[in-house]
Design a protein around this motif. Structure first.
Motif, PDB file in Angstrom:
ATOM      1  N   UNK A 251       0.778  -1.233   0.000  1.00 55.02           N
ATOM      2  CA  UNK A 251       0.000   0.000   0.000  1.00 55.02           C
ATOM      3  C   UNK A 251       0.807   1.278   0.000  1.00 55.02           C
ATOM      4  N   UNK A 252       2.127   1.191   0.022  1.00 53.52           N
ATOM      5  CA  UNK A 252       2.956   2.389   0.051  1.00 53.52           C
ATOM      6  C   UNK A 252       2.758   3.292  -1.152  1.00 53.52           C
ATOM      7  N   UNK A 253       2.615   2.693  -2.337  1.00 51.46           N
ATOM      8  CA  UNK A 253       2.361   3.491  -3.545  1.00 51.46           C
ATOM      9  C   UNK A 253       1.041   4.256  -3.406  1.00 51.46           C
ATOM     10  N   UNK A 254       0.047   3.598  -2.831  1.00 52.13           N
ATOM     11  CA  UNK A 254      -1.252   4.239  -2.636  1.00 52.13           C
ATOM     12  C   UNK A 254      -1.169   5.355  -1.598  1.00 52.13           C
ATOM     13  N   UNK A 255      -0.353   5.151  -0.559  1.00 49.67           N
ATOM     14  CA  UNK A 255      -0.189   6.204   0.445  1.00 49.67           C
ATOM     15  C   UNK A 255       0.421   7.459  -0.186  1.00 49.67           C
ATOM     16  N   UNK A 256       1.410   7.257  -1.038  1.00 52.36           N
ATOM     17  CA  UNK A 256       2.018   8.400  -1.728  1.00 52.36           C
ATOM     18  C   UNK A 256       1.004   9.018  -2.687  1.00 52.36           C
ATOM     19  N   UNK A 257       0.241   8.187  -3.391  1.00 46.94           N
ATOM     20  CA  UNK A 257      -0.808   8.697  -4.285  1.00 46.94           C
ATOM     21  C   UNK A 257      -1.823   9.550  -3.534  1.00 46.94           C
ATOM     22  N   UNK A 258      -2.169   9.148  -2.331  1.00 46.57           N
ATOM     23  CA  UNK A 258      -3.101   9.941  -1.522  1.00 46.57           C
ATOM     24  C   UNK A 258      -2.508  11.307  -1.222  1.00 46.57           C
ATOM     25  N   UNK A 259      -1.208  11.364  -0.918  1.00 49.11           N
ATOM     26  CA  UNK A 259      -0.541  12.654  -0.664  1.00 49.11           C
ATOM     27  C   UNK A 259      -0.563  13.526  -1.920  1.00 49.11           C
ATOM     28  N   UNK A 260      -0.369  12.897  -3.076  1.00 54.00           N
ATOM     29  CA  UNK A 260      -0.421  13.652  -4.335  1.00 54.00           C
ATOM     30  C   UNK A 260      -1.803  14.271  -4.493  1.00 54.00           C
ATOM     31  N   UNK A 261      -2.851  13.481  -4.285  1.00 52.90           N
ATOM     32  CA  UNK A 261      -4.219  13.977  -4.485  1.00 52.90           C
ATOM     33  C   UNK A 261      -4.601  15.051  -3.482  1.00 52.90           C
TER      34      UNK A 261
END
Length: 125
Positions: free
Chosen positions: A58-68
């Motif tokens: 889920x690390x990629x998704x955590x970073x994606x959430x920060x981007x959004x």
């Protein structure tokens, strides 16, 4: 700047070499990384890194959430284009988000070096 550092398994050594080369400029920024990549960088440098979960967890998704949420300014994602990744949909989503929110994204060492050199140049101004 808030900079995310991600590397697939076969690219982690390259990421460590890259961060060592640009350690001085990176030390001026807030760094984030997926779990194992962040650990490897921390072991090889004096950089302070906020570590998320491993990419497949889920690390990629955590970073994606920060981007959004507008909380990421740059992503360095050294991808391995020759090995299938079990979390490829997460990788694709992160790349799509970087396009949607116009976040600079490097997916190879050459492009990452260009972005880091620009950070060096901006620091000189």
């Amino acid at each position: 700047m808030k900079i995310a550092l991600i590397a697939h398994d076969k690219k982690k050594k390259e990421m460590v070499e890259l961060t060592k080369k640009f350690e001085q400029v990176l030390s001026r920024h807030e760094l984030f990384a997926t779990g194992t990549t962040g650990l490897r960088i921390q072991e090889a440098t004096n950089l302070n890194i906020h570590r998320f979960k491993s990419g497949p967890l889920g690390g990629d998704q955590q970073i994606g959430a920060r981007v959004s949420e507008g909380e990421m300014d740059m992503i360095i994602f050294l991808r391995d284009p020759l090995t299938a990744q079990p979390h490829e949909p997460d990788v694709t989503a992160l790349i799509r988000l970087s396009d949607v929110y116009e976040i600079p994204l490097a997916t190879n060492k050459s492009t990452a070096m260009l972005l880091f050199k620009e950070l060096e140049n901006l620091a000189k101004i």
